[in-house]
Design an enzyme around this catalytic site. Sequence first.
Site: not given
Length: 449
Positions: A301, A312, A326
């Site tokens: 999470s 990214d 998750k």
Amino acid sequence: MFTPKALTTFIGAAALTALPLMGLSEGGTTPQLIPETTSRLPLEDLRSFAKVFEQIRQGYIEEVDDSTLLEYAIKGMLQGLDPHSSYLDRESFDDLQANTTGEFAGLGIEVGIENNHITVVTPMDDTPAARAGLKAGDIILRLSGKSMKGVSLDEAVERMRGPKGSSVTLTIARKGYKAPFEVTLKRDTVRVRSVRGKIIDDGYGYLRISQFQLDTGNDVAREVRKLQKAGKLKGLIVDLRNNPGGVLQSSVEVADVFLEEGLVVYTEGRAESSNLSYSAEPGDLTEGAPLVVLINAGSASAAEIVAGALQDHRRAVVMGTDSFGKGSVQTVIPINNERAIKLTTALYFTPNGRSIQAQGITPDIVVERVKVTRLQERARSTEADLAGHLGNGNGGKDRNAADRAKEQENRDDWYDRDNQIFEALNVLKGLNLYAQRERGLRERVARAD
């Protein structure tokens, strides 16, 4: 008791809650629940439910009151949706709040299991355990007269917690002591430190984030500044292994520490209020120092949000093994003063639009956690060991075999204890060497112009 003020943004291996999804504005006090639908309830299914309910009331071997049966029905209805939607009674909410704030009433001991015994890993600073003189390696044999042998870690933690001001007696076995001894401690408010930092090599820092609490963003910024006081930071390892998650806003704040700007995470769901995005504010606290983020199957999470955002934006090299996976959002919705439900309402996505749900973050460099055994070389003398050797041409200090052996011992410490940290440190050093080469090339080009 549930109060709107207490409902906080929580994200973890079992829950990711987004505060705006609860309809609470800044400083607001009235929860706005998810809008009711106007679709009709299936009457035939309701009749079936009523028949089952009546059969249980009349025929079950033990009498169960109606309120308990209805509570079981609610729990089953939520559990049937997905692994993370659930019913929260008062005790469950207290646990959720303790994980979110990092505060609870207890003794302040980090414990582990060694040879089937509950063993003190470390007493936390300024807690009843530290003030009582408990030490790392102490074995807790009994707690208030009850044996702790074979007790699970979760049960041990639960037994040590209790009302603030209440007393508990521990029977301790300590290395060097002939017999066990007893220590009586009074429970107090304990704040779990979710962030620890230290310099592990010349100019290279290590930052461990164990979970994401309300103040974790501020704690990370504080630890980074402490590391910078030791000298220019050449690189930083951010350890998110076995981090189950925590507070959504804190994950955004942690990513913000290392990002100059840009999107961190966004969520999408059926309700319009579920479509949210979170971005970093201008300013990289580390001034672009190379980063390595460590993850594993226990990173979930909030940890995946941070790792995904830094990956990214190409801000960090992610190392380790695949994360938990998750990527769903849960909203805590109050039902009455003492009960609430935790309902899955959205999925979250990384800045590049990746859904982590049931896939996880794949590291840039896969490094398994392994036990490494070094092959011992036969003892060799060096030039500095030879009688009558010449001194260093630049006036530097000699490095004989004994000096080099001592340096190797320091390297072996990380190499033997945690090969993933050792490999991450090597990557940081490589990135620094490459950056120095690039700067040198640019300077030579500039002088030529």
